[in-house]
Scaffold this active site. Structure first.
Site, PDB file in Angstrom:
ATOM      1  N   SER A 146       0.794  -1.227   0.000  1.00 25.56           N
ATOM      2  CA  SER A 146       0.000   0.000   0.000  1.00 25.56           C
ATOM      3  C   SER A 146       0.820   1.268   0.000  1.00 25.56           C
ATOM      4  O   SER A 146       0.373   2.291  -0.513  1.00 25.56           O
ATOM      5  CB  SER A 146      -0.944   0.009   1.204  1.00 25.56           C
ATOM      6  OG  SER A 146      -0.221  -0.076   2.420  1.00 25.56           O
ATOM      7  N   HIS A 163      -5.177  -3.596  -2.524  1.00 29.00           N
ATOM      8  CA  HIS A 163      -4.728  -2.651  -3.544  1.00 29.00           C
ATOM      9  C   HIS A 163      -4.458  -3.340  -4.881  1.00 29.00           C
ATOM     10  O   HIS A 163      -3.911  -2.711  -5.795  1.00 29.00           O
ATOM     11  CB  HIS A 163      -3.472  -1.927  -3.064  1.00 29.00           C
ATOM     12  CG  HIS A 163      -3.703  -1.081  -1.856  1.00 29.00           C
ATOM     13  ND1 HIS A 163      -4.049   0.246  -1.919  1.00 29.00           N
ATOM     14  CD2 HIS A 163      -3.664  -1.398  -0.538  1.00 29.00           C
ATOM     15  CE1 HIS A 163      -4.193   0.728  -0.693  1.00 29.00           C
ATOM     16  NE2 HIS A 163      -3.970  -0.256   0.165  1.00 29.00           N
ATOM     17  N   LYS A 178     -11.846   0.484  -1.856  1.00 29.28           N
ATOM     18  CA  LYS A 178     -10.893   1.037  -2.822  1.00 29.28           C
ATOM     19  C   LYS A 178     -11.496   0.948  -4.228  1.00 29.28           C
ATOM     20  O   LYS A 178     -12.339   1.758  -4.588  1.00 29.28           O
ATOM     21  CB  LYS A 178      -9.560   0.333  -2.665  1.00 29.28           C
ATOM     22  CG  LYS A 178      -8.980   0.598  -1.262  1.00 29.28           C
ATOM     23  CD  LYS A 178      -7.750  -0.179  -0.953  1.00 29.28           C
ATOM     24  CE  LYS A 178      -7.191   0.196   0.416  1.00 29.28           C
ATOM     25  NZ  LYS A 178      -8.105  -0.083   1.547  1.00 29.28           N
TER      26      LYS A 178
END
Length: 393
Positions: free
Chosen positions: A183, A211, A242
């Site tokens: 990250s 991610h 996300k």
């Protein structure tokens, strides 16, 4: 007995940074999370969001959340184990499992809770969990919450990982846990080497793809897909906060592993379920991703443009193949000062400070969205280069 709160009264770090006028946290948004935002009364180019596909403003995602609010109300008022399971939860789990090509999925109320719930359930008292030193904090806390033994290996260091594997008793179970995309640095895990070592020593593999989902791999399917190792990774963990533009998290694995976690994970059993709107929004975002496989490709192109632009300006960045592009600023005061200068100039970035990085390797973390335009990227790069070329004070 000393006062329990003494540590609170003695904590002055934040006040000292506030007094210098370079405190970087809790800036208030006054608009949607988008490529440009209104933050504290001024337009800022957003280079500090994990909204990688830009779906927080997608009409289908917003509409799905509104309809779920109207149909199901504001919350479930209970855990999934009891009264808190909606048909929406099951639809999301079924469609996500199909997308990720895994037998089953179970969802959690947050991404952080997902790592707590998965690791603490599958790693038992006599088991070992091997953790990359740069893994997310939620992985560390999941390891602590388990009753197993945690061994940390140096970041992306396969020789050190093997040394740690050799220390695991033959009578113990072992789980290797790694971020798929890290990250802070934006680098991708050495998953082929990790899988090879796991097979050599009989360990299992879990990838935190918070991610990675929507970012890399075929159609945005994540890190295992990126390396062609979908059948070799035992557990995927990910978030909806996300690329899928909502809130919550998930575990994808075989049906037996998922069913075990459903019935043994305390963070899952004793937490209220994802709200209807969050669930519906994540499901809508997943459908957008499935129907628009070019979105991750556009994200890669935008990120490559930003990366090349920063390099062309002579800036020292940490190289990656993802939309996370950190710029080296080295020490804490420089990092905080530059972040404030960029903020004042109209670009929002994130600071990466110890303990998230070594004291001499502080970073400005920039991250990009598929919905960024070329013009906006070029404007942001110009501002960053201009600010960082000037004297610090």
């Amino acid at each position: 007995m000393i006062d329990l709160f003494k540590k609170c009264y003695d904590f002055t770090t934040a006040d000292e940074v506030r007094e210098k006028g370079i405190y970087p946290y809790f800036h208030a948004l006054e608009s949607r999370q988008d490529i440009e935002v209104m933050m504290e009364g001024k337009r800022r180019i957003m280079l500090g969001s994990n909204n990688y596909l830009g779906l927080t403003t997608h009409p289908q995602v917003i509409e799905a959340g509104v309809k779920a609010y109207e149909q199901y109300g504001s919350g479930c008022s209970g855990s999934r184990f009891l009264n808190g399971t909606l048909r929406l939860h099951l639809e999301l789990e079924e469609e996500l499992a199909e997308f990720l090509r895994k037998e089953s999925v179970v969802t959690f109320s947050t991404g952080f809770q997902s790592n707590l719930g998965i690791i603490s359930a599958v790693v038992g008292r006599h088991d070992y969990v091997l953790c990359d030193r740069e893994n997310h904090a939620s992985i560390y806390d999941g390891c602590k919450l388990s009753n197993g033994t945690m061994l940390r290996f140096k970041h992306a260091d396969m020789e050190d990982l093997e040394d740690k594997l050799k220390k695991v008793p033959e009578t113990a179970g072992c789980l290797i846990v790694t971020d798929g995309v890290f990250s802070m640095g934006g680098d991708i895990a050495k998953l082929p080497e990790i899988v090879t070592l796991s097979k050599k020593y009989g360990a299992r593999v879990m990838v935190d793809d918070a991610h990675g989902l929507g970012v890399i791999g075929e159609g945005g399917r994540g890190t295992a897909s990126y390396f062609g190792l979908e059948d070799e990774v035992d557990i995927y963990m990910g978030t909806f906060s996300k690329s899928l533009a909502s809130l919550g998290g998930y575990m994808a694995a075989s049906e037996k592993i998922v069913d075990f976690v459903r019935h043994n994970s305390r963070p899952f059993i004793f937490s209220a379920s994802m709200t209807p709107a969050s669930c519906a929004s994540a499901l809508a975002a997943l459908r957008v991703l499935k129907n628009t496989p070019e979105l991750p490709e556009r994200l890669q192109r935008i990120s490559a443009r930003a990366r090349q632009g920063l390099l062309d300006k002579g800036l020292k960045i940490r190289m990656s193949e993802t939309p996370i592009i950190p710029i080296y600023t080295y020490d804490t005061i420089t990092t905080l000062t530059r972040a404030k200068q960029l903020y004042d100039a109209g670009v929002y970035v994130n600071t990466v400070l110890p303990p998230a990085t070594a004291p001499t390797e502080c970073l400005l973390r920039t991250s990009y969205m598929a919905t960024h335009t070329d013009a906006l990227i070029d404007e942001a790069v110009e501002i960053i280069a201009d600010v960082l070329s000037k004297p610090l004070f």
